[in-house]
Structure formats: structure tokens, C-alpha cells
Write an enzyme that holds these catalytic residues in place. Structure first.
Site, mmCIF file in Angstrom:
data_model
loop_
_atom_site.group_PDB
_atom_site.id
_atom_site.type_symbol
_atom_site.label_atom_id
_atom_site.label_comp_id
_atom_site.label_asym_id
_atom_site.label_seq_id
_atom_site.Cartn_x
_atom_site.Cartn_y
_atom_site.Cartn_z
ATOM 1 N N TYR A 19 0.831 -1.220 0.000
ATOM 2 C CA TYR A 19 0.000 0.000 0.000
ATOM 3 C C TYR A 19 0.858 1.260 0.000
ATOM 4 O O TYR A 19 0.649 2.165 0.807
ATOM 5 C CB TYR A 19 -0.938 0.013 1.213
ATOM 6 C CG TYR A 19 -1.618 -1.309 1.468
ATOM 7 C CD1 TYR A 19 -2.586 -1.786 0.588
ATOM 8 C CD2 TYR A 19 -1.275 -2.098 2.556
ATOM 9 C CE1 TYR A 19 -3.199 -3.011 0.793
ATOM 10 C CE2 TYR A 19 -1.882 -3.332 2.769
ATOM 11 C CZ TYR A 19 -2.835 -3.779 1.884
ATOM 12 O OH TYR A 19 -3.432 -5.000 2.094
ATOM 13 N N TYR A 147 -12.322 -7.421 6.657
ATOM 14 C CA TYR A 147 -11.133 -7.519 5.807
ATOM 15 C C TYR A 147 -10.775 -8.994 5.664
ATOM 16 O O TYR A 147 -10.609 -9.695 6.667
ATOM 17 C CB TYR A 147 -9.935 -6.753 6.390
ATOM 18 C CG TYR A 147 -8.707 -6.933 5.530
ATOM 19 C CD1 TYR A 147 -8.566 -6.224 4.347
ATOM 20 C CD2 TYR A 147 -7.731 -7.871 5.851
ATOM 21 C CE1 TYR A 147 -7.472 -6.436 3.511
ATOM 22 C CE2 TYR A 147 -6.637 -8.088 5.026
ATOM 23 C CZ TYR A 147 -6.516 -7.359 3.854
ATOM 24 O OH TYR A 147 -5.443 -7.584 3.026
ATOM 25 N N ASP A 248 -13.232 -16.404 9.369
ATOM 26 C CA ASP A 248 -11.870 -16.016 9.011
ATOM 27 C C ASP A 248 -11.129 -15.713 10.309
ATOM 28 O O ASP A 248 -11.280 -14.652 10.884
ATOM 29 C CB ASP A 248 -11.925 -14.793 8.076
ATOM 30 C CG ASP A 248 -10.539 -14.296 7.698
ATOM 31 O OD1 ASP A 248 -9.556 -14.732 8.321
ATOM 32 O OD2 ASP A 248 -10.453 -13.447 6.782
ATOM 33 N N LYS A 277 -1.497 -16.109 9.221
ATOM 34 C CA LYS A 277 -0.700 -15.184 10.051
ATOM 35 C C LYS A 277 0.166 -15.875 11.123
ATOM 36 O O LYS A 277 1.270 -16.276 10.821
ATOM 37 C CB LYS A 277 -1.608 -14.112 10.651
ATOM 38 C CG LYS A 277 -2.047 -13.098 9.588
ATOM 39 C CD LYS A 277 -2.433 -11.746 10.150
ATOM 40 C CE LYS A 277 -2.454 -10.685 9.089
ATOM 41 N NZ LYS A 277 -3.723 -10.507 8.398
HETATM 42 C C1 LIG Z 1 -4.243 -10.605 7.040
HETATM 43 C C2 LIG Z 1 -5.596 -11.141 6.864
HETATM 44 C C3 LIG Z 1 -5.968 -11.816 5.684
HETATM 45 C C4 LIG Z 1 -5.040 -11.962 4.504
HETATM 46 O O1 LIG Z 1 -3.907 -12.718 4.807
HETATM 47 P P1 LIG Z 1 -2.594 -12.595 3.884
HETATM 48 O O2 LIG Z 1 -1.663 -13.622 4.446
HETATM 49 O O3 LIG Z 1 -2.097 -11.188 4.044
HETATM 50 O O4 LIG Z 1 -2.998 -12.882 2.487
HETATM 51 C C5 LIG Z 1 -7.255 -12.316 5.601
HETATM 52 N N1 LIG Z 1 -8.122 -12.182 6.615
HETATM 53 C C6 LIG Z 1 -7.800 -11.556 7.771
HETATM 54 C C7 LIG Z 1 -8.796 -11.469 8.881
HETATM 55 C C8 LIG Z 1 -6.534 -10.995 7.927
HETATM 56 O O5 LIG Z 1 -6.229 -10.344 9.043
#
Ligand SMILES: *Cc1c(COP(=O)(O)O)cnc(C)c1O
Length: 428
Positions: A19, A147, A248, A277
């Protein structure tokens, strides 16, 4: 040999950063090494890391147990294709993940990054309904302020306005958005919110494959905490309307909210769950999409196979890092450790509430947030934090901490003081 300045000049000239403008890049800092909770720059300055490198380095940098696990795997093999081959690091990891995640999740799909694990989750849902004879169920309902990543399908379920992707709107699948869950971890549940979801499901269920949400905390979309009871109720609505529930947990997984998974704040199980992550303790890129037998076996009805297969699927080095990270995590008393971290952050950040620039301070588990009344200028504010010997990377109106779990109270205090000082210098 190049000087550090030459390296930084080349960086500016050649490299994209997340970004970041190519013509007017924000400052970047050259890292020399990192150990524990500290990152050392090439000019010798040392920074206390309040970000865990985007929430992933939960055990700190250069951890001997993590290092040894990867080195041991390296002497065996760094990678083999996952088509036709399998290996112990992946099998061990799958077994561990299934043991610690919600009970119904029984099948694991490995991929390279969080965004891809979200793509996989969405594809699983669509393909499941397809084999079940409901091919019109191809769209997703999701709350605003979410997100889920930067790839196309993931972007389509990110917040449509404040998400970082509004330039792409015309190129994205038009998903169905509902309001974000009302904020406040302990705020009373609002029936109107559930009514909105019910109405949306009732009107659209024939084309809805799934409902995707970040459980308990909406992270990059605003660091918003909400009452887990909404998730219990949403589960019931999903069941009523034949909609798969996708969690997620990429940001919230592995202890960040004070429980091993944010789902553990609820009494339900999702149908599909994404983790990433912190999965490898921030050592390697790896993510996983877990699902239940209903979805996994359903996709395989009538000879169906799931249509996804990344080149680096189940990378052994990454799996061995994840196995070591999960072993370390199993040695903690998560509730106790993260509750302590929460208390330290609450103490360190509460003084910021007195500043007129500040709207609210809120903490949950290993997440400490100072929400300002006005957005900050990252290019200006980032060097100020570095001057004060800390690494804090705000976005928008949010200055927040997601430190490694091994951080000391003293380091948290230093981070809190730096945040207080930097905010007090901001205009109101
Ligand atoms: C960081 C994140 C993603 C994307 O993960 P990347 O490894 O950066 O592709 C998806 N969902 C959530 C909730 C996130 O915090």
C-alpha cells in the site's frame, strides 16, 4: 559493497512495499536483525516491536526452538510437490490443527497465504452447493468493515467502501453486504441486527453459498470488537436458510483474543475456518482452510474433486515451523498469558484516554487499540515512533498494539509511553 544508503536508494527505486506510492514512497527502515521482541536497524537503532510483524511473530524473533525445527527439516528436504507425495510435517500439522480447532472441523487444506485460504474457503462453499444440486448458490453475505485479504474473491468480501479496494469494485463479484455487528464485546445483543441478516437471507438464500465473517474482532477493517452471541445466532440463521458459515480466524487465531481461537468465545462451530498469520509463529508463509465432513465429503459426491492445488501446498519447512509454533503455544496457559498482556496494555494505553485527540481506548486479549478522532499521516508519524525506539504502524484513525506474546511489562510500558507522546503531538 553497497552502503546502507545505497540499499535504501535502490529500495526506493525498485521495490513496491504494501500500500505504498512508487513516486512518493513513505520512509522504510533497513532491518539488520531481530531477536525476541526487538528489531535492530542497520544504523544500530533498536525498536521494540508492537506489531508482531503484522500479528504473526507470536513467540518473538529468532526463537531457538523455531530455528531448530526448521533447520532439522532443512536437512531432510525443503520441499516436495503435494500432488502424489505427502510428508510427516504436513500430517503432524493437520492432526494438531484438528485437535485444537472447533470439534466439527476434520479436514485441512494448506495454502500459501491468508488471502488464498479465503479464496479456497469461498471455492469450497460454491463447489459444495454445486455438487449438492444447488448451483445458484454462488454468492456470499458478509458484514461491512470486514477484511479478508487482497486477492480478487477475498477483495469482494472486504468492506466495499473503506476497504482498500474500491478502485476494483467494477471488476469484483457483487457480494451481499449487511451492517457490521454493533460494537462492544459485552454490549447487549441488538435484535434489529439479527433481523437484518434474517431478511437478507430470506430474500437471497437461493443464491447465497455462505456467510463469511471475522469472529469477535473485525481487524484490519477497524479493530472493532463485538459480542460473540451474534455468532451463535448467525449460526442458527445459516442452518435455517442452508447457508455455510465461514470464519476467518487469520488474525484472531492462535490466542490473540485471549482464547486459542475467537470461535472459542462462542458455543458453535463454523463449517469452514481459515487460519494463517500466526500459524507458523511468523516464520514462513502458510495458511490453512479447515472444514467439516459435510462439506469435504459433499464436494466429493458423484466423483467430484476440489479444484485447487497450489504449487507450494503444504510446504514442509512452513509446516515444521507451524508444528514448532503450536508446540510452544501448547506450553502456555493462553488464558493467563494473554489476560496478563491485556492488563499490561490496558494500563499502558489508558492514559491516552485523557488526550483530546483520542476517541477511545479498548483492549481485548493481545490487541490494544487507541482510536483517534482523526486519521494520522503515516509518513509523518512512523519516523516519530522510530525516534522513540518503538515499532508501531497505525492505519487510519487507529494506533494499536498486537505484540508478541513473550513481551515484558516494561516493553509494553515503553510502547504505551511512546504512543501517548506521539498522539499528544498530533493536531486535534
Ligand atoms: C491478514 C488477513 C488476511 C489476509 O492474509 P494474507 O496472508 O495477508 O494474504 C485475511 N483475513 C484476515 C482477517 C486478515 O487479518
Amino acid at each position: 559493497m553497497k552502503t546502507d544508503q545505497q540499499y535504501l536508494d535502490l529500495d526506493k527505486q525498485l521495490l513496491w512495499h504494501p500500500y505504498t506510492s512508487m513516486s512518493q514512497p513513505s520512509p522504510h527502515f533497513l532491518v539488520e536483525k531481530a531477536i525476541g521482541c526487538e528489531i535492530t536497524l542497520s544504523d544500530g537503532r533498536t525498536l521494540i516491536d508492537g506489531m508482531s510483524s503484522w500479528w504473526s511473530v507470536i513467540h518473538g524473533y529468532n526463537h531457538p526452538v523455531m530455528n531448530r525445527a526448521i533447520q532439522a527439516q532443512l536437512t531432510q528436504f525443503a520441499h516436495v510437490m503435494f500432488g502424489g507425495f505427502t510428508h510427516k510435517p504436513a500430517i503432524d500439522l493437520a492432526e494438531k490443527l484438528i485437535a485444537i480447532t472447533p470439534a466439527n472441523l476434520q479436514r485441512v487444506f494448506f495454502s500459501d497465504s491468508g488471502s488464498v485460504s479465503v479464496e479456497v474457503a469461498l471455492k469450497m462453499a460454491i463447489q459444495y452447493w454445486n455438487t449438492q444440486g444447488k448451483p445458484t448458490k454462488q454468492f456470499f453475505v458478509t458484514p461491512k468493515s470486514g477484511y479478508h485479504g487482497d486477492t480478487f474473491a477475498a477483495m469482494s468480501v472486504c468492506d466495499p467502501e473503506n476497504g482498500m479496494h474500491n478502485v476494483f469494485t467494477g471488476a469484483l463479484t457483487q457480494q451481499i453486504f449487511v451492517s457490521p455487528p454493533p460494537t462492544g464485546l459485552n454490549a447487549p445483543v441488538k435484535a434489529e441486527y439479527l433481523d437484518e441478516i434474517r431478511t437478507t437471507f430470506a430474500e437471497n438464500h437461493q443464491r447465497i453459498a455462505g456467510f463469511i465473517i471475522e469472529p469477535v474482532v473485525q481487524n484490519a477493517g477497524g479493530m472493532r470488537f463485538y459480542n460473540p452471541e451474534y455468532l451463535n445466532q448467525i449460526r442458527a440463521l445459516c442452518d435455517e436458510f442452508d447457508i455455510l458459515l465461514i470464519f476467518d480466524e487469520i488474525a484472531t487465531g492462535f490466542g490473540r483474543t485471549g482464547k486459542l481461537f475467537a470461535t472459542d468465545h462462542t458455543n458453535i462451530c463454523p463449517d469452514i475456518m481459515c487460519v494463517g498469520k500466526a500459524l507458523t509463529g511468523g516464520y514462513m508463509t502458510l495458511a490453512a482452510t479447515l472444514t467439516n465432513d459435510k462439506v469435504a465429503l459433499g464436494i466429493s459426491d458423484n466423483g467430484g474433486v476440489f479444484m485447487h492445488g497450489p504449487t507450494f501446498m503444504g510446504n514442509p519447512l512452513a509446516c515444521s515451523a507451524a508444528n514448532a509454533s503450536l508446540s510452544l503455544l501448547s506450553e502456555y496457559d493462553i488464558a493467563e498469558k494473554i489476560t496478563q498482556l491485556e492488563r499490561w496494555m490496558q494500563d499502558a494505553l489508558t492514559p491516552c484516554e485523557q488526550l483530546e485527540q483520542v476517541k477511545e481506548v479498548r483492549c481485548l486479549g493481545g490487541i490494544g487499540v487507541v482510536e483517534l478522532k482523526k486519521a494520522v499521516n503515516l509518513s509523518e508519524i512512523q519516523p516519530k515512533f522510530v525516534e522513540l525506539g518503538v515499532w508501531v504502524r497505525p492505519f487510519g484513525k487507529l494506533i494499536y498494539l498486537m505484540p508478541p506474546y513473550v513481551m515484558s511489562e516494561k516493553q509494553i510500558q515503553t510502547l504505551g509511553q511512546a504512543i501517548h507522546q506521539v498522539i499528544s503531538e498530533e493536531t486535534c
